[in-house]
Scaffold this active site. Structure first.
Site, short mmCIF file in Angstrom:
data_model
loop_
_atom_site.label_atom_id
_atom_site.label_comp_id
_atom_site.label_asym_id
_atom_site.label_seq_id
_atom_site.Cartn_x
_atom_site.Cartn_y
_atom_site.Cartn_z
N ARG A 165 85.88 126.88 18.02
CA ARG A 165 86.13 128.22 18.56
C ARG A 165 85.35 128.42 19.85
O ARG A 165 85.87 128.97 20.81
CB ARG A 165 85.71 129.29 17.53
CG ARG A 165 86.61 129.40 16.32
CD ARG A 165 86.12 130.56 15.46
NE ARG A 165 86.90 130.69 14.24
CZ ARG A 165 86.60 130.09 13.10
NH1 ARG A 165 85.54 129.30 13.05
NH2 ARG A 165 87.34 130.27 12.03
N ILE A 166 84.11 127.97 19.85
CA ILE A 166 83.29 128.14 21.05
C ILE A 166 83.82 127.26 22.18
O ILE A 166 83.92 127.70 23.33
CB ILE A 166 81.81 127.82 20.74
CG1 ILE A 166 81.27 128.81 19.73
CG2 ILE A 166 80.98 127.82 22.02
CD1 ILE A 166 79.94 128.42 19.13
N ASP A 185 87.70 115.34 21.37
CA ASP A 185 87.73 115.89 20.01
C ASP A 185 88.71 115.06 19.19
O ASP A 185 89.90 115.02 19.52
CB ASP A 185 88.17 117.36 20.02
CG ASP A 185 87.99 118.03 18.66
OD1 ASP A 185 88.33 117.40 17.63
OD2 ASP A 185 87.54 119.18 18.62
N ALA A 245 75.18 123.88 20.13
CA ALA A 245 75.82 123.74 18.82
C ALA A 245 74.75 123.69 17.73
O ALA A 245 74.32 124.72 17.23
CB ALA A 245 76.70 122.50 18.80
N ARG A 246 74.30 122.51 17.38
CA ARG A 246 73.20 122.31 16.45
C ARG A 246 72.36 121.16 16.95
O ARG A 246 72.88 120.19 17.50
CB ARG A 246 73.71 122.02 15.03
CG ARG A 246 74.31 123.22 14.31
CD ARG A 246 73.24 124.26 14.01
NE ARG A 246 73.76 125.41 13.25
CZ ARG A 246 74.22 126.52 13.79
NH1 ARG A 246 74.24 126.64 15.12
NH2 ARG A 246 74.65 127.51 13.04
N ASP A 269 69.64 125.09 23.71
CA ASP A 269 69.40 126.33 22.99
C ASP A 269 69.14 126.05 21.51
O ASP A 269 68.69 126.91 20.78
CB ASP A 269 70.59 127.29 23.13
CG ASP A 269 70.29 128.66 22.55
OD1 ASP A 269 69.26 129.24 22.95
OD2 ASP A 269 71.05 129.14 21.69
N GLU A 274 63.89 122.62 14.55
CA GLU A 274 63.94 123.92 15.20
C GLU A 274 62.99 124.89 14.49
O GLU A 274 63.16 125.11 13.29
CB GLU A 274 65.37 124.45 15.16
CG GLU A 274 65.63 125.61 16.07
CD GLU A 274 67.10 125.96 16.16
OE1 GLU A 274 67.71 125.72 17.22
OE2 GLU A 274 67.62 126.47 15.14
N HIS A 293 67.24 129.48 20.63
CA HIS A 293 68.43 129.72 19.81
C HIS A 293 68.92 131.17 19.98
O HIS A 293 69.09 131.92 19.02
CB HIS A 293 68.14 129.43 18.33
CG HIS A 293 69.38 129.13 17.53
ND1 HIS A 293 69.40 128.24 16.50
CD2 HIS A 293 70.64 129.60 17.63
CE1 HIS A 293 70.63 128.17 15.98
NE2 HIS A 293 71.40 129.00 16.67
N LEU A 294 69.18 131.52 21.23
CA LEU A 294 69.60 132.89 21.52
C LEU A 294 71.01 132.99 22.09
O LEU A 294 71.46 134.09 22.43
CB LEU A 294 68.59 133.57 22.45
CG LEU A 294 68.18 132.89 23.76
CD1 LEU A 294 69.27 132.90 24.80
CD2 LEU A 294 66.94 133.58 24.31
#
Length: 335
Positions: A165-166, A185, A245-246, A269, A274, A293-294
């Site tokens: 989605r992002i 992808d 993402a992560r 981010d 983390e 992470h904002l």
């Protein structure tokens, strides 16, 4: 006028008034019967159990208790879960899907601020803003005397890893800019890539041919260290890696090696772990830019998640199809 379905909030209590500020809460209460003073942090309290017995709609958010068999048995009338956040993996169980309960998520709304953050970082990275800001701070005079032919966003090559989605929202935001995009992808075919208006390439090709690589794949066992030492070595010298993402998608030890050598830059981010250890070199390296992470919905943006739930509640109350339902068959490869 049809009777409004009974609803119950299930999330971390302090988050509720931010996700549902007064004006958003008022609109929600037009479509469901809900007590804003009753927020389930677990499903065991007597008042919660009494309400749960007649609840048709759960309004969930960060910190929602797990919807296991015991919780669902206590909610025999439950027919929909409207999640005012992104991922539903942490609290849904197979039993939710087996019982045919509809699950809707505000992930699409949460995708927007992440895509906006990424857009901003791509454009700033293309101008090498972070390095020149530091040089200006140190020298207190313009740190250049020519037109800096190595910077700029005219035709800059941007590789997007993951049509999530992002990732898709980012493609939309990048479209007006004079950039050359590519996408990697494994779940997207040429026809879908054509609809998105982005050339589809392999991950290796994307890494070799991009000035800026931005990661938007989900966190799964298969995507751990998706960008590792081998992949980072494919990136051109001087290129930039962005991760919103992560953290686990990137091998941080390998990344530190590349950034410390000055060959690559990183905008992160999310990290692994983390937060980073206090002695992580990524805090001090001049070509690393780390934020806490904002990128996702924070501050006034979380009300957008509540508004998405309100719109879904209105559809549910009207007997219309929900727009943001989760496809259970695709859940494993979703964030």
């Amino acid at each position: 006028m049809p009777e409004r379905p009974q609803a119950l909030f299930a999330m971390t209590e302090q988050n509720m008034p931010h996700i549902f500020p007064p004006e958003v809460l008022a609109r929600l209460r037009e479509h469901v019967e809900i007590d804003p003073t009753l927020v389930a942090r677990d499903f065991t309290g007597p008042r919660i159990r009494e309400t749960l017995a007649r609840t048709e709609v759960l309004i969930t958010g960060w910190g929602c208790p797990r919807l296991d068999t015991a919780a669902l048995d206590a909610a025999p009338r439950l027919r929909a879960v409207l999640h005012a956040a992104g991922s539903v993996k942490d609290f849904t169980t197979e039993e939710v899907w087996r019982r045919g309960i509809a699950v809707s998520s505000a992930a699409a709304a949460n995708a927007l601020p992440v895509a906006e953050y990424t857009l901003a970082m791509i454009l700033l990275a293309g101008k090498n803003v972070f390095e020149y800001r530091d040089q200006l701070r140190t020298r207190r005079t313009f740190p250049y005397g020519d037109l800096l032919p190595g910077i700029g966003n005219h035709g800059r090559r941007v590789g997007i890893v993951g049509a999530s989605r992002i990732g898709r929202r980012l493609i939309e935001l990048l479209r007006p800019h004079d950039l050359r995009l590519s996408l990697a992808d494994p779940y997207v075919d040429e026809a879908e890539a054509a609809r998105l208006g982005v050339p589809l390439v392999t991950l290796d090709e994307l890494l070799r041919t991009s000035d800026i690589v931005t990661v938007h794949a989900p966190q799964t066992p298969e995507t751990r260290h998706l960008v590792g030492a081998r992949e980072l070595a494919l990136m051109p010298t001087g290129s930039v890696l962005i991760n919103t993402a992560r953290g686990s998608l990137v091998d941080h030890d390998a990344l530190v090696t590349e950034v410390r050598a000055g060959r690559l830059s990183a905008i992160l981010d999310v990290t692994d772990p983390e937060p980073l250890p206090a002695d992580s070199p990524l805090f001090d390296l001049p070509n690393a830019f780390v934020t806490p992470h904002l990128a996702g919905s924070l501050g006034n943006e979380v009300a957008r998640l509540g508004q998405t739930v309100v719109e879904e509640a209105a559809r549910l109350a009207a007997g219309s199809r929900l727009v943001h339902t989760i496809d259970h068959t695709a859940l494993e490869r979703m964030a």
